[in-house]
Design an enzyme around this catalytic site. Structure first.
Site, mmCIF file in Angstrom:
data_model
loop_
_atom_site.group_PDB
_atom_site.id
_atom_site.type_symbol
_atom_site.label_atom_id
_atom_site.label_comp_id
_atom_site.label_asym_id
_atom_site.label_seq_id
_atom_site.Cartn_x
_atom_site.Cartn_y
_atom_site.Cartn_z
ATOM 1 N N ASP A 7 -3.077 -0.560 14.362
ATOM 2 C CA ASP A 7 -3.713 -1.838 14.661
ATOM 3 C C ASP A 7 -4.066 -2.457 13.291
ATOM 4 O O ASP A 7 -4.093 -1.752 12.284
ATOM 5 C CB ASP A 7 -4.980 -1.567 15.490
ATOM 6 C CG ASP A 7 -5.817 -2.805 15.685
ATOM 7 O OD1 ASP A 7 -5.258 -3.848 16.049
ATOM 8 O OD2 ASP A 7 -7.047 -2.738 15.459
ATOM 9 N N LEU A 8 -4.301 -3.748 13.252
ATOM 10 C CA LEU A 8 -4.585 -4.393 11.965
ATOM 11 C C LEU A 8 -6.090 -4.587 11.719
ATOM 12 O O LEU A 8 -6.678 -3.970 10.833
ATOM 13 C CB LEU A 8 -3.888 -5.756 11.904
ATOM 14 C CG LEU A 8 -4.137 -6.533 10.611
ATOM 15 C CD1 LEU A 8 -3.344 -5.953 9.459
ATOM 16 C CD2 LEU A 8 -3.788 -8.004 10.775
ATOM 17 N N ASP A 9 -6.680 -5.469 12.554
ATOM 18 C CA ASP A 9 -8.072 -5.881 12.329
ATOM 19 C C ASP A 9 -9.017 -4.708 12.568
ATOM 20 O O ASP A 9 -9.067 -4.170 13.675
ATOM 21 C CB ASP A 9 -8.434 -7.025 13.292
ATOM 22 C CG ASP A 9 -7.564 -8.256 13.071
ATOM 23 O OD1 ASP A 9 -7.491 -8.723 11.931
ATOM 24 O OD2 ASP A 9 -6.953 -8.737 14.044
ATOM 25 N N THR A 15 -10.777 -7.489 8.532
ATOM 26 C CA THR A 15 -10.787 -8.845 9.104
ATOM 27 C C THR A 15 -11.533 -8.928 10.432
ATOM 28 O O THR A 15 -11.841 -10.036 10.883
ATOM 29 C CB THR A 15 -9.334 -9.327 9.324
ATOM 30 O OG1 THR A 15 -8.570 -8.214 9.759
ATOM 31 C CG2 THR A 15 -8.753 -9.907 8.057
ATOM 32 N N LYS A 43 -12.913 -6.898 20.593
ATOM 33 C CA LYS A 43 -12.034 -6.157 19.690
ATOM 34 C C LYS A 43 -10.699 -5.847 20.354
ATOM 35 O O LYS A 43 -10.663 -5.305 21.458
ATOM 36 C CB LYS A 43 -12.705 -4.856 19.249
ATOM 37 C CG LYS A 43 -13.798 -5.080 18.241
ATOM 38 C CD LYS A 43 -14.239 -3.748 17.657
ATOM 39 C CE LYS A 43 -15.407 -3.942 16.719
ATOM 40 N NZ LYS A 43 -16.036 -2.660 16.395
ATOM 41 N N GLY A 44 -9.638 -6.196 19.676
ATOM 42 C CA GLY A 44 -8.294 -5.882 20.160
ATOM 43 C C GLY A 44 -7.761 -6.849 21.201
ATOM 44 O O GLY A 44 -6.600 -6.797 21.581
ATOM 45 N N ARG A 47 -6.565 -13.943 21.650
ATOM 46 C CA ARG A 47 -7.423 -15.095 21.343
ATOM 47 C C ARG A 47 -7.962 -15.749 22.615
ATOM 48 O O ARG A 47 -9.163 -16.020 22.732
ATOM 49 C CB ARG A 47 -6.625 -16.115 20.522
ATOM 50 C CG ARG A 47 -7.487 -17.129 19.828
ATOM 51 C CD ARG A 47 -6.635 -18.113 19.036
ATOM 52 N NE ARG A 47 -5.779 -17.455 18.058
ATOM 53 C CZ ARG A 47 -4.762 -18.031 17.426
ATOM 54 N NH1 ARG A 47 -4.480 -19.299 17.663
ATOM 55 N NH2 ARG A 47 -4.033 -17.357 16.572
ATOM 56 N N SER A 113 -0.312 -5.248 16.283
ATOM 57 C CA SER A 113 -1.534 -6.065 16.300
ATOM 58 C C SER A 113 -1.423 -7.208 17.298
ATOM 59 O O SER A 113 -0.370 -7.824 17.432
ATOM 60 C CB SER A 113 -1.766 -6.653 14.904
ATOM 61 O OG SER A 113 -2.783 -7.635 14.955
ATOM 62 N N ALA A 114 -2.555 -7.517 17.939
ATOM 63 C CA ALA A 114 -2.607 -8.657 18.860
ATOM 64 C C ALA A 114 -2.656 -9.983 18.108
ATOM 65 O O ALA A 114 -2.429 -11.043 18.691
ATOM 66 C CB ALA A 114 -3.860 -8.532 19.722
ATOM 67 N N SER A 115 -2.935 -9.926 16.814
ATOM 68 C CA SER A 115 -3.215 -11.168 16.077
ATOM 69 C C SER A 115 -1.954 -11.924 15.689
ATOM 70 O O SER A 115 -1.006 -11.358 15.144
ATOM 71 C CB SER A 115 -4.006 -10.846 14.809
ATOM 72 O OG SER A 115 -4.145 -12.028 14.047
ATOM 73 N N LYS A 144 -3.349 -6.296 24.792
ATOM 74 C CA LYS A 144 -3.930 -4.978 25.034
ATOM 75 C C LYS A 144 -5.036 -5.176 26.078
ATOM 76 O O LYS A 144 -5.694 -6.199 26.039
ATOM 77 C CB LYS A 144 -4.549 -4.411 23.744
ATOM 78 C CG LYS A 144 -3.540 -4.242 22.605
ATOM 79 C CD LYS A 144 -4.259 -3.913 21.299
ATOM 80 C CE LYS A 144 -3.285 -3.923 20.129
ATOM 81 N NZ LYS A 144 -3.922 -3.701 18.814
ATOM 82 N N GLU A 168 -6.459 2.946 16.108
ATOM 83 C CA GLU A 168 -7.118 1.802 16.754
ATOM 84 C C GLU A 168 -8.634 1.817 16.574
ATOM 85 O O GLU A 168 -9.232 2.888 16.537
ATOM 86 C CB GLU A 168 -6.873 1.892 18.270
ATOM 87 C CG GLU A 168 -5.838 0.957 18.808
ATOM 88 C CD GLU A 168 -6.208 -0.513 18.716
ATOM 89 O OE1 GLU A 168 -7.369 -0.855 18.472
ATOM 90 O OE2 GLU A 168 -5.313 -1.341 18.918
ATOM 91 N N ASP A 169 -9.246 0.643 16.511
ATOM 92 C CA ASP A 169 -10.717 0.587 16.475
ATOM 93 C C ASP A 169 -11.286 -0.004 17.768
ATOM 94 O O ASP A 169 -12.494 -0.223 17.864
ATOM 95 C CB ASP A 169 -11.210 -0.248 15.276
ATOM 96 C CG ASP A 169 -10.901 -1.718 15.433
ATOM 97 O OD1 ASP A 169 -9.854 -2.056 16.025
ATOM 98 O OD2 ASP A 169 -11.701 -2.548 14.960
HETATM 99 C C1 BG6 Z 1 -7.006 -8.629 17.374
HETATM 100 C C2 BG6 Z 1 -8.486 -8.731 17.079
HETATM 101 O O1 BG6 Z 1 -6.411 -7.801 16.417
HETATM 102 O O2 BG6 Z 1 -6.379 -9.892 17.342
HETATM 103 C C3 BG6 Z 1 -9.122 -9.726 18.012
HETATM 104 O O3 BG6 Z 1 -9.086 -7.461 17.229
HETATM 105 C C4 BG6 Z 1 -8.381 -11.058 17.944
HETATM 106 O O4 BG6 Z 1 -10.471 -9.894 17.644
HETATM 107 C C5 BG6 Z 1 -6.908 -10.825 18.267
HETATM 108 O O5 BG6 Z 1 -8.934 -11.982 18.848
HETATM 109 C C6 BG6 Z 1 -6.084 -12.108 18.244
HETATM 110 O O6 BG6 Z 1 -6.057 -12.610 16.952
HETATM 111 P P1 BG6 Z 1 -5.580 -14.065 16.558
HETATM 112 O O7 BG6 Z 1 -5.572 -14.021 15.037
HETATM 113 O O8 BG6 Z 1 -4.196 -14.235 17.103
HETATM 114 O O9 BG6 Z 1 -6.533 -15.017 17.116
HETATM 115 MG MG MG Z 2 -8.721 -3.841 15.804
#
Ligand code: BG6
Ligand code: MG
Length: 214
Positions: A7-9, A15, A43-44, A47, A113-115, A144, A168-169
């Site tokens: 996982d990233l964040d 972040t 977390k995880g 958006r 990562s979900a981000s 997730k 993962e966190d």
């Molecule tokens: C996850 C974070 O990695 O990504 C969440 O833990 C975040 O907090 C999610 O909402 C989505 O990220 P982004 O950058 O696409 O808004």
């Molecule tokens: Mg995370």
């Protein structure tokens, strides 16, 4: 064990705190208080699902889809502004050493990562080259705890899911790893991440884990 999917964040980079601060700022503009305890549920989580939880926390109802999209975009603007100056000092402790060790042992490395900013952040931190596959929120649809993000990473690595371990966190991420048939190491509080196959309180302690014994 042939691959580790990160996982990233909150795992590779610090972040998670900026996601929190950006949601907190949005919540305050909407007139309610949002603290670190409320944040655990975000977390995880994607958006839009995060926004749903934030609005629920504030008891805000009756918001149209268009307004929701505007609020999510506003939060993302705050987040991008906050991370615009991040550098290698925000990589979490022990991560560079752990990545080197995996490389030496011939274990593949992926991001799950979900981000939507996942790849961009790895590039900013000069870490992208260390990853054999990068899956971020631009490549997957189901958030997730659905395993899509990790299963996609395993597929790109061409490693069976049963031979992948996720780091993962977030509780949602641990659920996603298990739903994909993978082992999972939790980073953080055992009371929250107790379902993981191993839990360490911080990334520094990853070095102590025997991956083959999970
Ligand atoms: C996850 C974070 O990695 O990504 C969440 O833990 C975040 O907090 C999610 O909402 C989505 O990220 P982004 O950058 O696409 O808004
Ligand atoms: Mg995370």
């Amino acid at each position: 064990m042939k691959a580790v999917i990160f996982d990233l964040d909150g795992v590779v980079v610090n972040t998670a705190k900026y996601h929190y601060l950006a949601w907190k700022k949005l919540a305050e503009e909407l007139g309610f208080y949002f603290d670190i305890k409320h944040n655990e549920r975000l977390k995880g989580v994607s958006r839009m699902e995060s926004l749903r939880i934030v609005l629920e926390t504030g008891g805000i109802q009756g918001i149209s889809q268009k307004e929701k999209e505007e609020l999510a975009a506003r939060k993302n603007g705050y987040y991008l502004e906050m991370i615009s100056r991040i550098d290698e000092s925000e990589i979490l402790p022990g991560i560079p050493e752990f990545l080197n060790r995996l490389k030496q042992e011939g274990i593949k490395i992926a991001l799950g990562s979900a981000s939507k900013s996942g790849r961009m952040i790895l590039e900013k931190l000069n870490l992208a080259g260390q990853f054999d596959a990068i899956v971020d929120g631009n490549l997957v649809e189901k958030p997730k705890p659905d395993p899509e993000v990790f299963v996609t990473a395993a597929r790109l690595l061409q490693i069976p899911c049963e031979q992948c371990t996720v780091v993962e966190d977030a509780a949602a991420g641990i659920e996603a790893a298990h739903a994909g048939g993978m082992k999972c190491i939790g980073i953080g509080d055992r009371a929250i991440l107790g379902r993981a196959d191993a839990v360490v309180e911080s990334t520094e302690k990853l070095a102590k884990i025997d991956l083959q014994a999970l």
